[in-house]
Enzyme design. Structure first.
Site, PDB file in Angstrom:
ATOM      1  N   ARG A 262     -33.072  70.496  18.050  1.00 28.48           N
ATOM      2  CA  ARG A 262     -31.870  69.956  18.684  1.00 28.48           C
ATOM      3  C   ARG A 262     -32.242  69.264  19.990  1.00 28.48           C
ATOM      4  NH1 ARG A 262     -27.462  74.895  17.699  1.00 28.48           N
ATOM      5  NH2 ARG A 262     -27.753  74.974  15.435  1.00 28.48           N
ATOM      6  N   ARG A 277     -32.141  78.033  25.359  1.00 26.98           N
ATOM      7  CA  ARG A 277     -31.724  76.711  24.858  1.00 26.98           C
ATOM      8  C   ARG A 277     -32.949  75.815  24.784  1.00 26.98           C
ATOM      9  NH1 ARG A 277     -26.506  75.160  24.674  1.00 26.98           N
ATOM     10  NH2 ARG A 277     -25.945  76.817  26.140  1.00 26.98           N
ATOM     11  N   GLU A 349     -24.172  84.135  23.285  1.00 22.62           N
ATOM     12  CA  GLU A 349     -24.057  83.875  21.847  1.00 22.62           C
ATOM     13  C   GLU A 349     -25.410  84.003  21.148  1.00 22.62           C
ATOM     14  OE1 GLU A 349     -23.601  80.134  18.828  1.00 22.62           O
ATOM     15  OE2 GLU A 349     -22.805  79.878  20.858  1.00 22.62           O
ATOM     16  N   SER A 352     -23.095  82.286  15.240  1.00 26.57           N
ATOM     17  CA  SER A 352     -21.780  81.684  15.056  1.00 26.57           C
ATOM     18  C   SER A 352     -21.529  81.605  13.562  1.00 26.57           C
ATOM     19  CB  SER A 352     -21.742  80.287  15.693  1.00 26.57           C
ATOM     20  OG  SER A 352     -20.450  79.756  15.699  1.00 26.57           O
ATOM     21  N   ARG A 390     -33.382  83.923  20.260  1.00 27.03           N
ATOM     22  CA  ARG A 390     -32.432  84.645  21.112  1.00 27.03           C
ATOM     23  C   ARG A 390     -32.460  86.146  20.829  1.00 27.03           C
ATOM     24  NH1 ARG A 390     -27.112  80.980  22.574  1.00 27.03           N
ATOM     25  NH2 ARG A 390     -28.260  79.083  23.096  1.00 27.03           N
TER      26      ARG A 390
END
Length: 426
Positions: A262, A277, A349, A352, A390
Site C-alpha cells: 500500500r 503503517r 485496529e 476489519s 500488527r
C-alpha cells in the site's frame, strides 16, 4: 456498483443511503446521464428501423423500374448508415459516462449500521480480556525490537525508503510463526481453504473489488500495468469473477497469507515510526462468497474467526461496529477489531471484517443459480484474520518484560522450535 435501474426505482432510498455516509444526493444527476443515453439509444433504434424499411423499399422501387425513387432511397440508406455508425460511438461514450459515474459511488450501509460522520460515531460491541498491569513503564514495539537488535528500520530505509523494516532472527521467526498459526487455525478449525494467490492483478480485478478507479493512488503499479495487491481480498474475491456458481457450492471460504502493498497516500505524518503503517506487510486474509440470505450470519462468523486468533494469543481486544461515515468504500457493514497496545496506551485496529452485499459481485459479474434455476448475484465478505505485522507488534508490547525480553505466547511456542522467550543476543 449499482444497477441504474435500481436507482431509478429507488432514488429516495439511494440518496438517503448516500446522505448517511455524508455524501450529497446523486440520483438526479445519474438519472439525467442515463436519460441522455436512453434517448440516444431510442434515436439509433429509430434510425436502424428506418434503414431496414428503406432497404426493402429499394427493391420494390427497382421492381417497379422507378430508378429515381430507388436512387433517393439508396442515398437515404447511405446517410442513415453514417448516422448509425457515428451514433454508436456516441452511445459508447454516453454509456461510459454512466458507468464511470457509478464506479466511484460507495456502497450503501445496512439499516443496522449506526449513522455517524467519523470514528467518533463507532459503537463498541464487546471487549475481551483485561489489559495487563505493568510494574514498569511499557515500551513501544519499535523500542523493544531495536533494543533486541532484531528490528532494523535504518537499514530498510537505506534499501527501500521510509515505512519498511528488516526483521531478523527470532523476530523474523515470530512473524512466520504468527502467519502459520493463523493459517492452521482458519483451515483446521474454521474450514477455510488455504490459497496461494497471485500478488499481481490486472485492472479488471482491482476494479471488481472496488480498488479502481477511485483508489488508484493507494496502490502500487508496475511499469507493464499490473497492480500489486493491497490485500489478498483482491485476488481471492475475483476467483468467482464472470462465473455462475451452483448454490450447493456456497458458502465458499478462502484464506491466504500474503505480502500486501500500500502506498499509504493519505497517511502522511501518521504512524511514521514502527510497523503499524508500512508500504509492505503480510496479512492472513479471509474471504467468503455466500448467498444473500446467509451473508449476515457469515459476517458474524468471520468476525468471530478473526477474534479467536486474539483469544488464543491472550491479547486484549475490543470489537467496534463502524458508523456510516467510517466504513470502507465497498462495505455495507464493518466490524473493526482493535487490539490493546500498552506501549501506546490505546486500542489499535488489527482486523476489519466487512460484508459487501452484491456490490462487488455486480462489478465482477459473479452469480449463482438457485434450486429454482434462476440466477442472482452472490454476496461477498472479507476480513483480516489477522494483519501479521500488527499482531507481532501486539505480542511484543503485551508480553514484554522489565529487562526488555519478550515472552512467547504458549500458542506460538510450537512454531518457534521450543523457544519460550526472545532475548537480546549476549
Amino acid at each position: 456498483m449499482f444497477d441504474i435501474k435500481w436507482i431509478r426505482d429507488n432514488s429516495e432510498d439511494f440518496d438517503a443511503g448516500l446522505k448517511s455516509r455524508g455524501l450529497e444526493p446523486l440520483a438526479e444527476k445519474l438519472l439525467a446521464l442515463d436519460d441522455a443515453r436512453r434517448q440516444h439509444v431510442t434515436k439509433l433504434q429509430d434510425a436502424q428501423s428506418r434503414r431496414n424499411a428503406a432497404s426493402k423499399e429499394i427493391g420494390k422501387a427497382k421492381g417497379a423500374k422507378d430508378e429515381a425513387l430507388a436512387a433517393k432511397l439508396m442515398a437515404e440508406v447511405a446517410d442513415l448508415k453514417e448516422v448509425i455508425q457515428s451514433g454508436e460511438e456516441e452511445e459508447r461514450q454516453l454509456t461510459k459516462a454512466v458507468d464511470d459515474a457509478l464506479a466511484v459511488i460507495p456502497n450503501l450501509p445496512r439499516e443496522d449500521v449506526p449513522v455517524g460522520r467519523d470514528e467518533k460515531g463507532n459503537t463498541e460491541v464487546r471487549r475481551v480480556g483485561e489489559p495487563r498491569k505493568f510494574n514498569f513503564q511499557p515500551k513501544q514495539h519499535f523500542e523493544l525490537g531495536e533494543a533486541l537488535g532484531l528490528m532494523d528500520f535504518e537499514t530498510a530505509t537505506k534499501v527501500s525508503g521510509a515505512r519498511f523494516v528488516f526483521l531478523k532472527g527470532a523476530l523474523a521467526r515470530l512473524d512466520r510463526a504468527l502467519g502459520s498459526f493463523m493459517l492452521d487455525l482458519h483451515t483446521g478449525t474454521f474450514g477455510y481453504t488455504e490459497t496461494n494467490p497471485p500478488l499481481l492483478v490486472r485492472d479488471d480485478a482491482a476494479y471488481g473489488t472496488g480498488n479502481l478507479p477511485k483508489f488508484s493512488e493507494d496502490l502500487f503499479q508496475t511499469t507493464n500495468g499490473y497492480w500489486l495487491i493491497p490485500t489478498a481480498e483482491v485476488s481471492l474475491t475475483n476467483v468467482v469473477r464472470d462465473r455462475i456458481l451452483d448454490e450447493a457450492e456456497l458458502p465458499m471460504r478462502m484464506t491466504a497469507w500474503t505480502p500486501c502493498f500500500r502506498s499509504e497516500a493519505g497517511a502522511a505524518g501518521r504512524d511514521t515510526r514502527g510497523m503499524i503503517r508500512q508500504h509492505q506487510f503480510s496479512k492472513v486474509e479471509l474471504v467468503s462468497i455466500t448467498s444473500p440470505e446467509t451473508s449476515g450470519d457469515e459476517h458474524e462468523r468471520m468476525t468471530n474467526c478473526a477474534e479467536d486468533v486474539l483469544r488464543r494469543l491472550g491479547l486484549p481486544f475490543r470489537t467496534m461496529l463502524l458508523c456510516t461515515g467510517d466504513m470502507g468504500f465497498a462495505s455495507r457493514k464493518t466490524y473493526d477489531i482493535e487490539v490493546w497496545l500498552p506501549g501506546q496506551d490505546a486500542y489499535r485496529e488489527i482486523s476489519s471484517c466487512s460484508v459487501c452485499g452484491d456490490f462487488q459481485a455486480r462489478r465482477m459479474g459473479a452469480r449463482f443459480r438457485g434450486a429454482d434455476g434462476k440466477t442472482q448475484f452472490v454476496h461477498t465478505l472479507n476480513g483480516s484474520g489477522l494483519a501479521v505485522g500488527r499482531t507481532l507488534v501486539a505480542v511484543l508490547e503485551n508480553y514484554q518484560q522489565a529487562d526488555g525480553s519478550v515472552i512467547i505466547p504458549e500458542a506460538l511456542q510450537p512454531y518457534m522450535g521450543g523457544l519460550t522467550k526472545i532475548e537480546k543476543a549476549g
